[in-house]
Design a protein around this motif. Structure first.
Motif, PDB file in Angstrom:
ATOM      1  N   LYS A 171       0.692  -1.332  -0.090  1.00  0.00           N
ATOM      2  CA  LYS A 171       0.017  -0.076  -0.011  1.00  0.00           C
ATOM      3  C   LYS A 171       0.859   1.180   0.069  1.00  0.00           C
ATOM      4  O   LYS A 171       0.513   2.053  -0.739  1.00  0.00           O
ATOM      5  CB  LYS A 171      -0.930   0.059   1.381  1.00  0.00           C
ATOM      6  CG  LYS A 171      -1.872  -0.798   1.158  1.00  0.00           C
ATOM      7  CD  LYS A 171      -2.845  -0.907   2.410  1.00  0.00           C
ATOM      8  CE  LYS A 171      -4.053  -1.868   2.333  1.00  0.00           C
ATOM      9  NZ  LYS A 171      -5.154  -1.611   3.585  1.00  0.00           N
ATOM     10  N   ALA A 172       2.072   1.297   0.859  1.00  0.00           N
ATOM     11  CA  ALA A 172       2.673   2.379   0.966  1.00  0.00           C
ATOM     12  C   ALA A 172       3.451   2.784  -0.483  1.00  0.00           C
ATOM     13  O   ALA A 172       3.630   3.610  -0.865  1.00  0.00           O
ATOM     14  CB  ALA A 172       3.705   2.431   2.106  1.00  0.00           C
ATOM     15  N   SER A 173       4.133   1.670  -0.992  1.00  0.00           N
ATOM     16  CA  SER A 173       4.700   1.565  -2.100  1.00  0.00           C
ATOM     17  C   SER A 173       3.892   2.228  -3.272  1.00  0.00           C
ATOM     18  O   SER A 173       4.563   3.267  -3.976  1.00  0.00           O
ATOM     19  CB  SER A 173       5.458   0.387  -2.583  1.00  0.00           C
ATOM     20  OG  SER A 173       6.338   0.041  -1.665  1.00  0.00           O
ATOM     21  N   ALA A 174       2.739   1.874  -3.541  1.00  0.00           N
ATOM     22  CA  ALA A 174       1.935   2.301  -4.512  1.00  0.00           C
ATOM     23  C   ALA A 174       1.341   3.893  -4.035  1.00  0.00           C
ATOM     24  O   ALA A 174       1.324   4.417  -5.044  1.00  0.00           O
ATOM     25  CB  ALA A 174       0.416   1.302  -4.412  1.00  0.00           C
ATOM     26  N   LEU A 175       1.242   4.107  -2.991  1.00  0.00           N
ATOM     27  CA  LEU A 175       0.862   5.488  -2.792  1.00  0.00           C
ATOM     28  C   LEU A 175       2.026   6.385  -3.036  1.00  0.00           C
ATOM     29  O   LEU A 175       1.838   7.547  -3.567  1.00  0.00           O
ATOM     30  CB  LEU A 175       0.415   5.725  -1.402  1.00  0.00           C
ATOM     31  CG  LEU A 175      -1.079   5.084  -0.962  1.00  0.00           C
ATOM     32  CD1 LEU A 175      -1.397   5.150   0.528  1.00  0.00           C
ATOM     33  CD2 LEU A 175      -1.879   6.342  -1.608  1.00  0.00           C
ATOM     34  N   ALA A 176       3.122   5.900  -2.501  1.00  0.00           N
ATOM     35  CA  ALA A 176       4.445   6.846  -2.680  1.00  0.00           C
ATOM     36  C   ALA A 176       4.653   7.053  -4.331  1.00  0.00           C
ATOM     37  O   ALA A 176       5.070   8.073  -4.736  1.00  0.00           O
ATOM     38  CB  ALA A 176       5.530   6.214  -2.087  1.00  0.00           C
ATOM     39  N   ALA A 177       4.482   5.875  -5.075  1.00  0.00           N
ATOM     40  CA  ALA A 177       4.891   5.728  -6.588  1.00  0.00           C
ATOM     41  C   ALA A 177       3.918   6.933  -6.996  1.00  0.00           C
ATOM     42  O   ALA A 177       4.347   7.641  -8.152  1.00  0.00           O
ATOM     43  CB  ALA A 177       4.904   4.602  -7.074  1.00  0.00           C
ATOM     44  N   GLY A 178       2.775   6.879  -6.676  1.00  0.00           N
ATOM     45  CA  GLY A 178       1.550   7.683  -7.500  1.00  0.00           C
ATOM     46  C   GLY A 178       1.725   9.025  -7.380  1.00  0.00           C
ATOM     47  O   GLY A 178       1.537   9.835  -8.290  1.00  0.00           O
ATOM     48  N   PHE A 179       2.849   9.346  -6.293  1.00  0.00           N
ATOM     49  CA  PHE A 179       3.247  10.950  -6.401  1.00  0.00           C
ATOM     50  C   PHE A 179       4.701  11.229  -6.503  1.00  0.00           C
ATOM     51  O   PHE A 179       5.083  12.176  -6.095  1.00  0.00           O
ATOM     52  CB  PHE A 179       2.643  11.356  -4.874  1.00  0.00           C
ATOM     53  CG  PHE A 179       1.087  11.733  -4.681  1.00  0.00           C
ATOM     54  CD1 PHE A 179       0.667  12.620  -4.961  1.00  0.00           C
ATOM     55  CD2 PHE A 179       0.571  10.294  -4.144  1.00  0.00           C
ATOM     56  CE1 PHE A 179      -0.987  12.796  -4.790  1.00  0.00           C
ATOM     57  CE2 PHE A 179      -0.861  10.582  -3.784  1.00  0.00           C
ATOM     58  CZ  PHE A 179      -1.557  11.697  -4.145  1.00  0.00           C
ATOM     59  N   GLY A 180       5.280  10.055  -7.203  1.00  0.00           N
ATOM     60  CA  GLY A 180       6.722  10.378  -7.454  1.00  0.00           C
ATOM     61  C   GLY A 180       7.637  10.166  -6.377  1.00  0.00           C
ATOM     62  O   GLY A 180       8.643  10.695  -6.343  1.00  0.00           O
ATOM     63  N   ARG A 181       7.137   9.466  -5.304  1.00  0.00           N
ATOM     64  CA  ARG A 181       8.175   9.261  -4.509  1.00  0.00           C
ATOM     65  C   ARG A 181       8.609   7.846  -4.081  1.00  0.00           C
ATOM     66  O   ARG A 181       7.766   6.987  -4.665  1.00  0.00           O
ATOM     67  CB  ARG A 181       7.486   9.876  -2.992  1.00  0.00           C
ATOM     68  CG  ARG A 181       7.368  11.447  -2.878  1.00  0.00           C
ATOM     69  CD  ARG A 181       8.404  12.009  -2.954  1.00  0.00           C
ATOM     70  NE  ARG A 181       8.326  13.440  -2.938  1.00  0.00           N
ATOM     71  CZ  ARG A 181       8.732  14.154  -1.655  1.00  0.00           C
ATOM     72  NH1 ARG A 181       8.940  13.561  -0.628  1.00  0.00           N
ATOM     73  NH2 ARG A 181       8.496  15.510  -1.369  1.00  0.00           N
ATOM     74  N   LYS A 182       9.509   7.672  -3.203  1.00  0.00           N
ATOM     75  CA  LYS A 182       9.811   6.329  -2.775  1.00  0.00           C
ATOM     76  C   LYS A 182       9.893   6.190  -1.437  1.00  0.00           C
ATOM     77  O   LYS A 182       9.920   7.328  -0.701  1.00  0.00           O
ATOM     78  CB  LYS A 182      11.292   5.967  -3.377  1.00  0.00           C
ATOM     79  CG  LYS A 182      11.343   5.724  -4.933  1.00  0.00           C
ATOM     80  CD  LYS A 182      12.764   5.521  -5.350  1.00  0.00           C
ATOM     81  CE  LYS A 182      12.871   5.297  -6.908  1.00  0.00           C
ATOM     82  NZ  LYS A 182      14.098   4.785  -7.425  1.00  0.00           N
ATOM     83  N   LEU A 183       9.614   5.233  -0.824  1.00  0.00           N
ATOM     84  CA  LEU A 183       9.939   4.816   0.588  1.00  0.00           C
ATOM     85  C   LEU A 183      11.145   4.864   1.377  1.00  0.00           C
ATOM     86  O   LEU A 183      12.283   4.335   0.402  1.00  0.00           O
ATOM     87  CB  LEU A 183       9.316   3.373   0.988  1.00  0.00           C
ATOM     88  CG  LEU A 183       7.882   3.076   0.489  1.00  0.00           C
ATOM     89  CD1 LEU A 183       7.469   1.736   1.189  1.00  0.00           C
ATOM     90  CD2 LEU A 183       6.848   4.152   1.375  1.00  0.00           C
ATOM     91  N   ALA A 184      11.565   5.393   2.158  1.00  0.00           N
ATOM     92  CA  ALA A 184      12.784   5.820   2.832  1.00  0.00           C
ATOM     93  C   ALA A 184      13.238   4.802   4.102  1.00  0.00           C
ATOM     94  O   ALA A 184      14.073   4.776   4.504  1.00  0.00           O
ATOM     95  CB  ALA A 184      13.002   7.399   3.190  1.00  0.00           C
ATOM     96  N   GLY A 185      12.083   4.344   4.596  1.00  0.00           N
ATOM     97  CA  GLY A 185      12.144   3.428   5.741  1.00  0.00           C
ATOM     98  C   GLY A 185      10.885   3.673   6.790  1.00  0.00           C
ATOM     99  O   GLY A 185       9.872   4.364   6.164  1.00  0.00           O
ATOM    100  N   VAL A 186      11.080   2.759   7.907  1.00  0.00           N
ATOM    101  CA  VAL A 186       9.932   2.808   8.759  1.00  0.00           C
ATOM    102  C   VAL A 186      10.124   4.016   9.924  1.00  0.00           C
ATOM    103  O   VAL A 186      11.040   3.770  10.585  1.00  0.00           O
ATOM    104  CB  VAL A 186       9.619   1.640   9.343  1.00  0.00           C
ATOM    105  CG1 VAL A 186       8.379   1.640  10.280  1.00  0.00           C
ATOM    106  CG2 VAL A 186       9.362   0.549   8.011  1.00  0.00           C
ATOM    107  N   TYR A 187       9.149   4.878  10.236  1.00  0.00           N
ATOM    108  CA  TYR A 187       9.267   5.649  11.268  1.00  0.00           C
ATOM    109  C   TYR A 187       8.526   5.187  12.505  1.00  0.00           C
ATOM    110  O   TYR A 187       8.975   5.241  13.666  1.00  0.00           O
ATOM    111  CB  TYR A 187       8.752   6.961  11.079  1.00  0.00           C
ATOM    112  CG  TYR A 187       8.694   8.098  11.970  1.00  0.00           C
ATOM    113  CD1 TYR A 187       9.751   8.806  12.201  1.00  0.00           C
ATOM    114  CD2 TYR A 187       7.588   8.394  12.554  1.00  0.00           C
ATOM    115  CE1 TYR A 187       9.910   9.628  13.330  1.00  0.00           C
ATOM    116  CE2 TYR A 187       7.365   9.357  13.817  1.00  0.00           C
ATOM    117  CZ  TYR A 187       8.663   9.999  13.985  1.00  0.00           C
ATOM    118  OH  TYR A 187       8.732  11.010  15.048  1.00  0.00           O
TER     119      TYR A 187
END
Length: 233
Positions: A171-187
């Motif tokens: 879910k997080a990867s799909a959302l980030a990619a949709g806005f041109g971002r990537k996951l950097a880690g878990v907070y």
């Protein structure tokens, strides 16, 4: 309902009506995405817990106790012959009290009632029907609650958590990619788990049915939920 919020530049927050943790205390100032994920694992219960109650009402407590003791001994012998270990059988202390009933607005004393509960843990569910037969033969006509459980619940729970982790990442990867971002880690991670037990209602046992009756035990679902805050880059 999901919603995206902009915060301090370009921060994406996904809120799926999460019964969230204290949001203000767990969300970072940096760009992030918040997702709710769930993982489930199904399994067939392999342990049964049987609750019996043996009771008698007689003119005297002594006679009622004698009959209860006799039936309890028959039950303990019957389940032992079915391969149930002594450690898996627990007989409670005896309870004695006056037994009354109401007739024409008056309370009449029926006698002295003696009760004793017997709890049985059956680790081989395939013996369930045979054990019921043995209990009927021992003089038990009513069975209390029967619950089914899983002997490997912890391992199943761990699998459910892993499934929830995969769901959160996807879910997080799909959302980030949709806005041109990537996951950097878990907070931050909040974990919740649901592990229900399957219950059968109290039932009357019929000596004509016994082990010949089909036993239908539905599968149990072990689930895990995660609320995860991922940082973005």
């Amino acid at each position: 309902m999901n919603k995206l919020m902009l915060k301090g530049g370009l921060t994406f927050v996904l809120s799926a009506l999460l019964p969230l943790f204290a949001v203000a205390a767990t969300l970072p100032d940096a760009p992030h995405v918040l997702v709710s994920a769930r993982g489930e694992v199904e399994a067939q219960p392999d342990i049964a817990h049987l609750q019996l109650q043996i009771s008698e009402t007689q003119e005297t407590a002594v006679e009622a106790k004698r009959l209860v003791d006799q039936r309890t001994a028959q039950v303990l012998t019957a389940v032992a012959e079915q391969g149930v270990a002594e450690a898996d059988i627990r007989a409670s202390q005896i309870r004695i009290y006056p037994d009354y009933e109401w007739q024409d607005g008056k309370r009449l004393l029926l006698g002295q009632r003696v009760e004793r509960s017997v709890d049985i843990q059956l680790k081989d569910v395939s013996r369930y029907g045979a054990v019921l037969d043995a209990l009927v033969q021992a003089g038990i006509s009513e069975l209390g609650n029967v619950s089914f459980d899983l002997s490997n619940r912890e391992a199943l729970q761990a699998r459910a958590v892993q499934a929830a982790i995969a769901d959160a990442k996807a879910k997080a990867s799909a959302l980030a990619a949709g806005f041109g971002r990537k996951l950097a880690g878990v907070y931050h991670i909040d974990e919740g788990a649901a592990a229900p037990v399957v219950y059968e209602r109290a039932m009357m046992m019929d000596a004509k049915v016994g082990a010949q009756a089909p036993m239908l035990i539905g599968k149990e679902t072990v689930s895990a939920t995660l609320n995860v805050v991922f940082l973005l880059k």
